[in-house]
Each structure stands twice: as structure tokens, then as C-alpha cells.
Motif scaffolding. Sequence first.
Motif, PDB file in Angstrom:
ATOM      1  N   GLY A  70       0.773  -1.226   0.000  1.00  0.00           N
ATOM      2  CA  GLY A  70       0.000   0.000   0.000  1.00  0.00           C
ATOM      3  C   GLY A  70       0.812   1.288   0.000  1.00  0.00           C
ATOM      4  N   VAL A  71       2.131   1.188  -0.095  1.00  0.00           N
ATOM      5  CA  VAL A  71       2.986   2.377  -0.142  1.00  0.00           C
ATOM      6  C   VAL A  71       3.920   2.227  -1.335  1.00  0.00           C
ATOM      7  CG1 VAL A  71       4.680   3.792   1.094  1.00  0.00           C
ATOM      8  CG2 VAL A  71       2.875   2.632   2.369  1.00  0.00           C
ATOM      9  N   THR A  72       3.847   3.159  -2.292  1.00  0.00           N
ATOM     10  CA  THR A  72       4.651   3.021  -3.513  1.00  0.00           C
ATOM     11  C   THR A  72       5.930   3.844  -3.503  1.00  0.00           C
ATOM     12  OG1 THR A  72       3.530   4.804  -4.719  1.00  0.00           O
ATOM     13  CG2 THR A  72       2.540   2.601  -4.852  1.00  0.00           C
ATOM     14  N   PHE A  73       6.207   4.556  -2.430  1.00  0.00           N
ATOM     15  CA  PHE A  73       7.450   5.320  -2.354  1.00  0.00           C
ATOM     16  C   PHE A  73       8.638   4.370  -2.225  1.00  0.00           C
ATOM     17  CE2 PHE A  73       4.279   8.329  -0.797  1.00  0.00           C
ATOM     18  CZ  PHE A  73       4.579   9.446  -1.559  1.00  0.00           C
ATOM     19  N   PRO A  74       9.797   4.727  -2.788  1.00  0.00           N
ATOM     20  CA  PRO A  74      10.975   3.869  -2.659  1.00  0.00           C
ATOM     21  C   PRO A  74      11.305   3.605  -1.183  1.00  0.00           C
ATOM     22  CG  PRO A  74      11.387   5.651  -4.210  1.00  0.00           C
ATOM     23  CD  PRO A  74      10.070   5.937  -3.553  1.00  0.00           C
ATOM     24  N   SER A  75      11.497   2.355  -0.840  1.00  0.00           N
ATOM     25  CA  SER A  75      11.812   1.933   0.535  1.00  0.00           C
ATOM     26  C   SER A  75      10.763   2.414   1.547  1.00  0.00           C
ATOM     27  CB  SER A  75      13.195   2.417   0.970  1.00  0.00           C
ATOM     28  OG  SER A  75      14.179   1.947   0.094  1.00  0.00           O
ATOM     29  N   ASN A  76       9.546   2.658   1.068  1.00  0.00           N
ATOM     30  CA  ASN A  76       8.444   3.120   1.925  1.00  0.00           C
ATOM     31  C   ASN A  76       8.778   4.412   2.666  1.00  0.00           C
ATOM     32  OD1 ASN A  76       6.855   1.044   1.060  1.00  0.00           O
ATOM     33  ND2 ASN A  76       7.195  -0.231   2.853  1.00  0.00           N
ATOM     34  N   ARG A  77       9.563   5.262   2.005  1.00  0.00           N
ATOM     35  CA  ARG A  77       9.949   6.551   2.591  1.00  0.00           C
ATOM     36  C   ARG A  77       9.676   7.660   1.587  1.00  0.00           C
ATOM     37  NH1 ARG A  77      13.489   6.393   6.871  1.00  0.00           N
ATOM     38  NH2 ARG A  77      14.089   4.315   7.509  1.00  0.00           N
ATOM     39  N   VAL A  78       9.086   8.738   2.073  1.00  0.00           N
ATOM     40  CA  VAL A  78       8.927   9.929   1.251  1.00  0.00           C
ATOM     41  C   VAL A  78       9.854  10.996   1.835  1.00  0.00           C
ATOM     42  CG1 VAL A  78       6.895  10.691   2.552  1.00  0.00           C
ATOM     43  CG2 VAL A  78       7.330  11.644   0.319  1.00  0.00           C
ATOM     44  N   THR A  79      10.648  11.585   0.961  1.00  0.00           N
ATOM     45  CA  THR A  79      11.587  12.603   1.406  1.00  0.00           C
ATOM     46  C   THR A  79      11.277  13.914   0.708  1.00  0.00           C
ATOM     47  OG1 THR A  79      13.299  10.942   1.763  1.00  0.00           O
ATOM     48  CG2 THR A  79      14.026  13.227   1.607  1.00  0.00           C
ATOM     49  N   PHE A  80      11.266  14.978   1.509  1.00  0.00           N
ATOM     50  CA  PHE A  80      11.113  16.337   1.010  1.00  0.00           C
ATOM     51  C   PHE A  80      12.493  16.985   1.130  1.00  0.00           C
ATOM     52  CE2 PHE A  80       6.986  15.027   2.495  1.00  0.00           C
ATOM     53  CZ  PHE A  80       6.154  15.403   1.455  1.00  0.00           C
ATOM     54  N   TYR A  81      13.017  17.403   0.003  1.00  0.00           N
ATOM     55  CA  TYR A  81      14.369  17.945  -0.029  1.00  0.00           C
ATOM     56  C   TYR A  81      14.349  19.467   0.142  1.00  0.00           C
ATOM     57  CZ  TYR A  81      15.302  13.294  -1.763  1.00  0.00           C
ATOM     58  OH  TYR A  81      15.373  11.930  -1.887  1.00  0.00           O
ATOM     59  N   SER A  82      15.439  19.984   0.686  1.00  0.00           N
ATOM     60  CA  SER A  82      15.536  21.414   0.991  1.00  0.00           C
ATOM     61  C   SER A  82      15.403  22.295  -0.250  1.00  0.00           C
ATOM     62  CB  SER A  82      16.851  21.705   1.706  1.00  0.00           C
ATOM     63  OG  SER A  82      17.942  21.292   0.901  1.00  0.00           O
ATOM     64  N   GLN A  83      15.816  21.791  -1.424  1.00  0.00           N
ATOM     65  CA  GLN A  83      15.725  22.603  -2.637  1.00  0.00           C
ATOM     66  C   GLN A  83      14.328  22.591  -3.253  1.00  0.00           C
ATOM     67  OE1 GLN A  83      17.340  19.661  -2.472  1.00  0.00           O
ATOM     68  NE2 GLN A  83      17.083  18.513  -4.352  1.00  0.00           N
ATOM     69  N   GLY A  84      13.377  21.856  -2.633  1.00  0.00           N
ATOM     70  CA  GLY A  84      11.987  21.912  -3.086  1.00  0.00           C
ATOM     71  C   GLY A  84      11.456  20.674  -3.776  1.00  0.00           C
ATOM     72  N   SER A  85      12.307  19.723  -4.114  1.00  0.00           N
ATOM     73  CA  SER A  85      11.816  18.501  -4.755  1.00  0.00           C
ATOM     74  C   SER A  85      11.412  17.483  -3.689  1.00  0.00           C
ATOM     75  CB  SER A  85      12.877  17.924  -5.692  1.00  0.00           C
ATOM     76  OG  SER A  85      14.026  17.565  -4.954  1.00  0.00           O
ATOM     77  N   ASN A  86      10.825  16.378  -4.143  1.00  0.00           N
ATOM     78  CA  ASN A  86      10.380  15.343  -3.214  1.00  0.00           C
ATOM     79  C   ASN A  86      10.277  14.001  -3.925  1.00  0.00           C
ATOM     80  OD1 ASN A  86       7.735  17.224  -3.864  1.00  0.00           O
ATOM     81  ND2 ASN A  86       7.368  15.052  -4.239  1.00  0.00           N
ATOM     82  N   SER A  87      10.114  12.960  -3.147  1.00  0.00           N
ATOM     83  CA  SER A  87       9.871  11.626  -3.690  1.00  0.00           C
ATOM     84  C   SER A  87       8.493  11.605  -4.330  1.00  0.00           C
ATOM     85  CB  SER A  87       9.896  10.575  -2.579  1.00  0.00           C
ATOM     86  OG  SER A  87      11.051  10.677  -1.796  1.00  0.00           O
ATOM     87  N   LEU A  88       8.311  10.705  -5.278  1.00  0.00           N
ATOM     88  CA  LEU A  88       7.011  10.524  -5.920  1.00  0.00           C
ATOM     89  C   LEU A  88       6.416   9.203  -5.472  1.00  0.00           C
ATOM     90  CD1 LEU A  88       7.921  11.497  -9.588  1.00  0.00           C
ATOM     91  CD2 LEU A  88       6.910  12.935  -7.824  1.00  0.00           C
ATOM     92  N   GLY A  89       5.113   9.186  -5.277  1.00  0.00           N
ATOM     93  CA  GLY A  89       4.468   7.931  -4.919  1.00  0.00           C
ATOM     94  C   GLY A  89       3.062   8.134  -4.402  1.00  0.00           C
ATOM     95  N   THR A  90       2.489   7.024  -3.947  1.00  0.00           N
ATOM     96  CA  THR A  90       1.109   7.017  -3.456  1.00  0.00           C
ATOM     97  C   THR A  90       1.025   6.157  -2.213  1.00  0.00           C
ATOM     98  OG1 THR A  90       0.318   7.240  -5.729  1.00  0.00           O
ATOM     99  CG2 THR A  90      -1.290   6.522  -4.099  1.00  0.00           C
ATOM    100  N   ILE A  91       0.171   6.569  -1.299  1.00  0.00           N
ATOM    101  CA  ILE A  91      -0.115   5.812  -0.076  1.00  0.00           C
ATOM    102  C   ILE A  91      -1.573   5.388  -0.158  1.00  0.00           C
ATOM    103  CG2 ILE A  91      -0.221   5.906   2.443  1.00  0.00           C
ATOM    104  CD1 ILE A  91       1.630   8.530   1.965  1.00  0.00           C
ATOM    105  N   TYR A  92      -1.827   4.096  -0.018  1.00  0.00           N
ATOM    106  CA  TYR A  92      -3.187   3.559  -0.056  1.00  0.00           C
ATOM    107  C   TYR A  92      -3.575   3.135   1.356  1.00  0.00           C
ATOM    108  CZ  TYR A  92      -2.284   3.223  -5.068  1.00  0.00           C
ATOM    109  OH  TYR A  92      -1.963   3.509  -6.377  1.00  0.00           O
ATOM    110  N   LEU A  93      -4.795   3.483   1.753  1.00  0.00           N
ATOM    111  CA  LEU A  93      -5.326   3.059   3.044  1.00  0.00           C
ATOM    112  C   LEU A  93      -6.730   2.500   2.825  1.00  0.00           C
ATOM    113  CD1 LEU A  93      -3.869   6.167   3.935  1.00  0.00           C
ATOM    114  CD2 LEU A  93      -3.939   4.739   5.940  1.00  0.00           C
TER     115      LEU A  93
END
Length: 169
Positions: free
Chosen positions: A117-140
Motif C-alpha cells: 500500500g505504499v509506492t514510495f521507494p523503501s516506503n519513505r517519502v523525502t522532502f528535499y531542501s531545494q523543493g523537490s520530493n519523492s514521488l508515490g502514493t499511499i493507499y489506506l
Amino acid sequence: RQIQGFLMNRRGFTLPEVIIVLAIIGILSALAVPDLSAFTHRLRLETVVRGVATDLREMKMRAALERSDYTIAFDPANNLYDLPGRRLTLPAGLRFGFGPGVLGPPSNPVQTPDADGVTFPSNRVTFYSQGSNSLGTIYLFNDENRTMAISLSITGRVKIWQWTGEKWI
């Protein structure tokens, strides 16, 4: 005049009238309980999904404001996720994952999502200081197999989705 006299002589309800009214109230209450239960389950799922979406937005803002990377780690096996400084557990009856027949991702539903139910790499979403982030979806989903999802786009947009049984809205 006769009707007025009849109404004025009556002082209360008879026992059969009270019993009939109580029986009607009981029947209506019994019919409403399943609907109320389904409503409660749906409301709990929607509330938790909104809470997770709020946490994602908060970490995105903190990363930009503090110029620091922030990561949220999801643990679908134990129904919890870790934010910097706090751990949150999903309430009873809710789990990471999805009900039967759900397709993903919500923006282009063509395949069955990741089993946990979590499609982010390694089940982690990261928000980076320069403004980018991981892509993915969380299903509940809940005990009634009602499924909702939270997607995070490349621009950092957090969107909540609901599976209707046929499509995402």
C-alpha cells in the motif's frame, strides 16, 4: 363543539399508544444502526487520510522553510508511520493497502498497486531542501474494503483520492 370537548377530556396517552410509539422508535433505530456503523467507518478512514495528507504538507513546508531534508517513513506491516520526532499508528480497523479490485496509480489506474500500500521507494517519502520530493502514493483501507489514496506529485502537490469500485475520484 363535540370535538373540542373530546380533546379537552383526554389527559394523557393510553398504554397501548405508548407501546406502539416505542415499538416504532425501536424498529427505526434498528434499521439505522447498520447505516450509522458504515458512516462511522467511512468517517474514520477519511479523517485518517486527511491527517496523513496534512503531515505530508507539513513536512514539505518545513523542508522549504528550514532548508533541510525531511523524511516520513511508513511501516505498513505495523500500520504506523514516523515523522521527525513522532510516531503515529493507524486506528483499529484501518490498514495500509487496498481492497479487492483497486487499480493504481490514481492518476492512471492500469495495474494493481504495491501489495503493502505504499509506492514510495523503501516506503519513505523525502522532502528535499531545494523543493523537490519523492514521488508515490499511499493507499489506506478499512474493514469494509473502502479504499482511499494520497498521491504526491513531482511538484509536491498532495492529492486525496477515493476508489468508487470502478475508478478514482
